[in-house]
Write a protein that holds these residues in place. Structure first.
Motif, PDB file in Angstrom:
ATOM      1  N   LEU A 365     112.863  30.849  13.616  1.00 28.93           N
ATOM      2  CA  LEU A 365     112.979  32.019  12.753  1.00 28.93           C
ATOM      3  C   LEU A 365     113.711  33.126  13.501  1.00 28.93           C
ATOM      4  N   GLY A 366     114.776  33.663  12.903  1.00 25.83           N
ATOM      5  CA  GLY A 366     115.443  34.832  13.469  1.00 25.83           C
ATOM      6  C   GLY A 366     116.837  34.591  13.992  1.00 25.83           C
ATOM      7  N   TYR A 367     117.104  33.397  14.558  1.00 30.06           N
ATOM      8  CA  TYR A 367     118.446  33.112  15.040  1.00 30.06           C
ATOM      9  C   TYR A 367     119.323  32.625  13.886  1.00 30.06           C
ATOM     10  N   SER A 368     120.570  33.056  13.882  1.00 31.88           N
ATOM     11  CA  SER A 368     121.510  32.635  12.840  1.00 31.88           C
ATOM     12  C   SER A 368     122.038  31.239  13.146  1.00 31.88           C
ATOM     13  N   PRO A 369     122.571  30.522  12.147  1.00 33.13           N
ATOM     14  CA  PRO A 369     123.179  29.213  12.399  1.00 33.13           C
ATOM     15  C   PRO A 369     124.274  29.272  13.465  1.00 33.13           C
ATOM     16  N   LYS A 370     125.003  30.375  13.509  1.00 28.59           N
ATOM     17  CA  LYS A 370     126.056  30.516  14.519  1.00 28.59           C
ATOM     18  C   LYS A 370     125.461  30.580  15.920  1.00 28.59           C
ATOM     19  N   GLU A 371     124.361  31.328  16.078  1.00 31.86           N
ATOM     20  CA  GLU A 371     123.720  31.442  17.377  1.00 31.86           C
ATOM     21  C   GLU A 371     123.119  30.102  17.816  1.00 31.86           C
ATOM     22  N   ILE A 372     122.495  29.397  16.881  1.00 31.07           N
ATOM     23  CA  ILE A 372     121.920  28.094  17.218  1.00 31.07           C
ATOM     24  C   ILE A 372     123.034  27.117  17.586  1.00 31.07           C
ATOM     25  N   GLY A 373     124.179  27.232  16.912  1.00 33.43           N
ATOM     26  CA  GLY A 373     125.324  26.391  17.267  1.00 33.43           C
ATOM     27  C   GLY A 373     125.781  26.640  18.692  1.00 33.43           C
ATOM     28  N   ALA A 374     125.729  27.922  19.117  1.00 31.40           N
ATOM     29  CA  ALA A 374     126.102  28.256  20.497  1.00 31.40           C
ATOM     30  C   ALA A 374     125.104  27.653  21.481  1.00 31.40           C
ATOM     31  N   PHE A 375     123.830  27.622  21.115  1.00 27.87           N
ATOM     32  CA  PHE A 375     122.825  26.997  21.972  1.00 27.87           C
ATOM     33  C   PHE A 375     123.116  25.506  22.123  1.00 27.87           C
ATOM     34  N   GLU A 376     123.439  24.878  21.034  1.00 32.68           N
ATOM     35  CA  GLU A 376     123.727  23.438  21.051  1.00 32.68           C
ATOM     36  C   GLU A 376     124.935  23.139  21.932  1.00 32.68           C
ATOM     37  N   ASP A 377     125.929  24.044  21.923  1.00 37.11           N
ATOM     38  CA  ASP A 377     127.109  23.850  22.766  1.00 37.11           C
ATOM     39  C   ASP A 377     126.737  23.931  24.245  1.00 37.11           C
ATOM     40  N   ILE A 378     125.842  24.870  24.593  1.00 37.33           N
ATOM     41  CA  ILE A 378     125.414  24.991  25.994  1.00 37.33           C
ATOM     42  C   ILE A 378     124.696  23.716  26.431  1.00 37.33           C
ATOM     43  N   VAL A 379     123.809  23.211  25.562  1.00 38.33           N
ATOM     44  CA  VAL A 379     123.056  22.003  25.904  1.00 38.33           C
ATOM     45  C   VAL A 379     123.993  20.809  26.091  1.00 38.33           C
ATOM     46  N   LYS A 380     125.032  20.714  25.261  1.00 40.43           N
ATOM     47  CA  LYS A 380     125.989  19.612  25.395  1.00 40.43           C
ATOM     48  C   LYS A 380     126.775  19.734  26.697  1.00 40.43           C
ATOM     49  N   LYS A 381     127.116  20.964  27.048  1.00 43.94           N
ATOM     50  CA  LYS A 381     127.922  21.181  28.242  1.00 43.94           C
ATOM     51  C   LYS A 381     127.098  21.015  29.510  1.00 43.94           C
ATOM     52  N   CYS A 382     125.832  21.469  29.466  1.00 41.19           N
ATOM     53  CA  CYS A 382     124.959  21.436  30.653  1.00 41.19           C
ATOM     54  C   CYS A 382     124.054  20.213  30.586  1.00 41.19           C
ATOM     55  N   LYS A 383     124.396  19.201  31.346  1.00 41.51           N
ATOM     56  CA  LYS A 383     123.610  17.964  31.335  1.00 41.51           C
ATOM     57  C   LYS A 383     122.236  18.159  31.974  1.00 41.51           C
ATOM     58  N   SER A 384     122.025  19.294  32.613  1.00 38.63           N
ATOM     59  CA  SER A 384     120.741  19.572  33.273  1.00 38.63           C
ATOM     60  C   SER A 384     119.712  20.160  32.302  1.00 38.63           C
ATOM     61  N   VAL A 385     120.071  20.250  31.010  1.00 40.24           N
ATOM     62  CA  VAL A 385     119.151  20.801  30.004  1.00 40.24           C
ATOM     63  C   VAL A 385     118.664  19.690  29.088  1.00 40.24           C
ATOM     64  N   VAL A 386     117.349  19.633  28.912  1.00 41.99           N
ATOM     65  CA  VAL A 386     116.732  18.721  27.948  1.00 41.99           C
ATOM     66  C   VAL A 386     116.094  19.586  26.872  1.00 41.99           C
ATOM     67  N   TRP A 387     116.657  19.533  25.650  1.00 40.45           N
ATOM     68  CA  TRP A 387     116.141  20.367  24.558  1.00 40.45           C
ATOM     69  C   TRP A 387     115.299  19.512  23.626  1.00 40.45           C
ATOM     70  N   LYS A 388     114.005  19.757  23.628  1.00 38.09           N
ATOM     71  CA  LYS A 388     113.080  19.067  22.715  1.00 38.09           C
ATOM     72  C   LYS A 388     112.862  19.996  21.533  1.00 38.09           C
ATOM     73  N   ARG A 389     113.759  19.884  20.567  1.00 33.50           N
ATOM     74  CA  ARG A 389     113.791  20.822  19.454  1.00 33.50           C
ATOM     75  C   ARG A 389     112.891  20.361  18.303  1.00 33.50           C
ATOM     76  N   GLN A 390     112.160  21.314  17.733  1.00 33.12           N
ATOM     77  CA  GLN A 390     111.230  21.047  16.625  1.00 33.12           C
ATOM     78  C   GLN A 390     110.352  19.838  16.947  1.00 33.12           C
ATOM     79  N   ASP A 391     109.844  19.841  18.145  1.00 30.12           N
ATOM     80  CA  ASP A 391     109.021  18.729  18.634  1.00 30.12           C
ATOM     81  C   ASP A 391     107.552  19.161  18.628  1.00 30.12           C
ATOM     82  N   TRP A 392     106.818  18.725  17.604  1.00 33.73           N
ATOM     83  CA  TRP A 392     105.404  19.086  17.485  1.00 33.73           C
ATOM     84  C   TRP A 392     104.572  18.019  18.191  1.00 33.73           C
TER      85      TRP A 392
END
Length: 579
Positions: A365-392
């Motif tokens: 809640l709160g981040y725009s689709p554009k901002e989330i897209g920028a996050f996804e780009d960082i994760v793709k570029k940085c192999k040292s990041v593991v993003w467990k998104r919407q993981d309940w």
């Protein structure tokens, strides 16, 4: 009849001073007060009797009742057609000297016994004892909201508040759910409020006449009421079970600098003490216009016994010590600082092979689709990041994820408390979090170091406080003076409320943040290289800030605060007394 005539036995008086009226009453033999409609205590009747003048009145005179029977210096006649005959008979009786003398003697004695100063002092002493002085018998506390040991942070907190009350010998009743059950605790299911009445249920009925009936057994009255829940219930506690001597408290976490403007009035009018989980919350209340004396601190807590039991029962994954792991867990929200985490990670450790970031996010809640897209780009570029998104994930998997890490990374913009941070501390992780007026001051700095952040680099071993400063919240969900985080929420949009002033949060010093990130990594590596029993023991011994928030420790705090609430002055508007 009352017209002035020289041969008339009727004397008509106009307005008189108190002295003249007293003199007149004492100069006559009888005072008549023919009340024809129900009335309260009659000052005419009482004043006359106090001067020793007998009175003839009717049964509708409220000066007399079952506890104050008519007959001692006064004669009460029926207010119907027989009133005149009764009045004449009473006056004829009073013409007899013995009869009049007895009535004149009994009248002031009646007034003194039932309405004298001594009687009022006694009555008010009882009221004061009931309202202000702590009761000696078993105190009845009503907890409004769900009370669940393994529930969310507020539900679990209420369970341990309940436990503290039971241990003090109080009579406890829950208005909500209770899991697990506790012997001697009564539970009442709350009445459901339909959608159309949601706002009415939140802020209370507009008129006192709309008072709802008590959901409790006949005669139940609470001495103390403590509320929690979201959205908060800010309506007045019904007089049917919260009388003049009842105290009302509410636990109200908040993260955006100032409260909603529409909350301040109900909190002032309907609540005696507003509790926050952190000293930051208390400052928010005061800055929003609530008297400091009407704020309190009920810290959130953690289950240290469960943390240690699972830590002893599990072992870190093989090979985990080869990499230094940062971890974050929480919602994908601007106030959690997800953008700060990823942007600074990209600058410092994007291409690192010996350091990694586990980013675990749940609701968004709160981040725009554009901002989330920028996050996804960082994760793709940085192999040292593991993003467990919407993981309940399950509680067990979540525990293992945190414990398998080395550094809890929480450069948040705003928190009411920051419970995951304290849990990570208790697991032995190093923690990076902002200080300088934030909720984290309570555990990152400790009581003795809140006023002075500069000086030592670390407030305690394994803690890496980062200076931050208050900033205007200019990102969604903040819109000028309006904040949009209120239920009902749909399609990523929530209800909006105007705050007392523009919403604020904190911005970390990014340069200092990067320095602390690197310092924490180096400290982890050094500790691994110099791993000895002595060094490990010293390291663990210094890391004790989180222990103050174990349930076993907080039980004493909760008990102390409950006793203080039960004996505090009543500060809310009390419909039990007329102003």
């Amino acid at each position: 009849l009352a017209a002035p005539r020289s041969d008339s036995e009727v004397v008509c008086h106009g307005p008189m001073s108190d002295g003249d009226l007293d003199a007149l009453i004492q100069s006559v033999g009888v005072v008549i007060n023919p009340i024809r409609e129900p009335a309260g205590i009659s000052t005419k009747t009482l004043r006359s009797m106090a001067h020793g003048t007998p009175v003839v009145t009717t049964h509708l005179d409220g000066t007399f009742d079952a506890s104050r029977p008519c007959g001692e210096g006064a004669f009460c006649c029926p207010p119907d057609g027989g009133m005149l005959e009764c009045f004449v008979t009473s006056l004829l009786d009073l013409e007899q000297p013995p009869f009049w003398e007895a009535a004149a003697r009994d009248a002031p004695d009646f007034a003194r016994r039932h309405f004298g100063v001594a009687r009022y002092e006694s009555d008010w002493a009882k009221v004061i004892e009931d309202v202000v002085v702590p009761r000696q018998e078993k105190i009845r506390i009503l907890l409004e909201g769900d009370v669940i040991m393994d529930g969310g942070s507020m539900e679990a907190q209420m369970w341990h508040v309940m436990e503290a009350a039971v241990q003090m010998g109080w009579e406890v009743r829950i208005l909500g759910k209770l899991k697990p059950e506790l012997a001697g605790v009564e539970v009442t299911e709350p009445r459901k409020i339909g959608r159309r009445r949601w706002w009415g249920g939140l802020f209370g009925p507009a008129q006192p006449e709309q008072e709802v009936a008590s959901p409790f057994p006949t005669g139940y009255r609470a001495d103390v009421i403590l509320r929690q829940g979201w959205p908060p219930v800010l309506s007045a506690s019904p007089a049917s079970f919260c009388g003049p001597g009842c105290r009302v408290g509410i636990i109200l976490p908040w993260e955006f600098g100032f409260l909603p403007r529409s909350w301040v009035g109900p909190l002032t009018d309907h609540v005696d003490v507003v509790y926050g989980p952190s000293t930051y919350n208390q400052k928010v209340f005061v800055d929003s216009g609530i008297n400091p004396e009407r704020t309190g601190l009920l810290p959130a807590g953690i289950d240290c016994d469960a943390i240690h039991a699972r830590s002893n029962a599990t072992q870190p994954e093989e090979g985990a010590n080869d990499i230094v792991t940062f971890v974050f867990s929480g919602g994908l929200l601007p106030r959690k600082g997800i953008d700060i985490i990823l942007e600074e990670w990209k600058r410092v450790y994007c291409k690192a092979t010996d350091v990694r970031l586990v980013l675990h996010t749940t609701y968004e809640l709160g981040y725009s689709p554009k901002e989330i897209g920028a996050f996804e780009d960082i994760v793709k570029k940085c192999k040292s990041v593991v993003w467990k998104r919407q993981d309940w994930m399950s509680a067990e998997d979540h525990f293992d994820m945190i414990r398998g890490s080395d550094i809890y990374f929480a450069p948040f913009r705003s928190e009411g408390f920051g419970l995951p941070i304290v849990e990570a501390m208790e697991m032995g992780l190093r923690v990076i979090a902002p200080v300088g007026g934030t909720a984290a001051d309570d555990y990152m700095l400790g009581p003795k170091k809140r006023k002075k952040i500069a000086g030592k680099k670390k407030a305690a071993a394994k803690l890496y406080p980062v200076k931050s400063s208050t900033s205007r919240c200019s990102h969604e969900p903040c819109f000028d003076k309006t904040l949009c985080v209120f239920q009902p929420c749909k399609d990523g949009k929530c209800g909006c409320e105007a705050l007392v002033r523009r919403p604020t949060w904190f911005e970390v010093d990014r340069k200092m943040l990067r320095v602390e990130m690197e310092a924490a990594v180096q400290d982890v590596k050094n500790a691994r290289m110099k791993r000895t029993d002595e060094a490990a023991g010293a390291d663990a011994k210094e890391h004790t800030q989180s222990s103050r928030f174990c349930w076993t420790e907080l039980g004493k705090v909760y008990g102390r605060e409950l006793r203080a609430l039960a004996s505090s002055a009543i500060r809310r508007k009390n419909r039990g007394f007329r102003e």
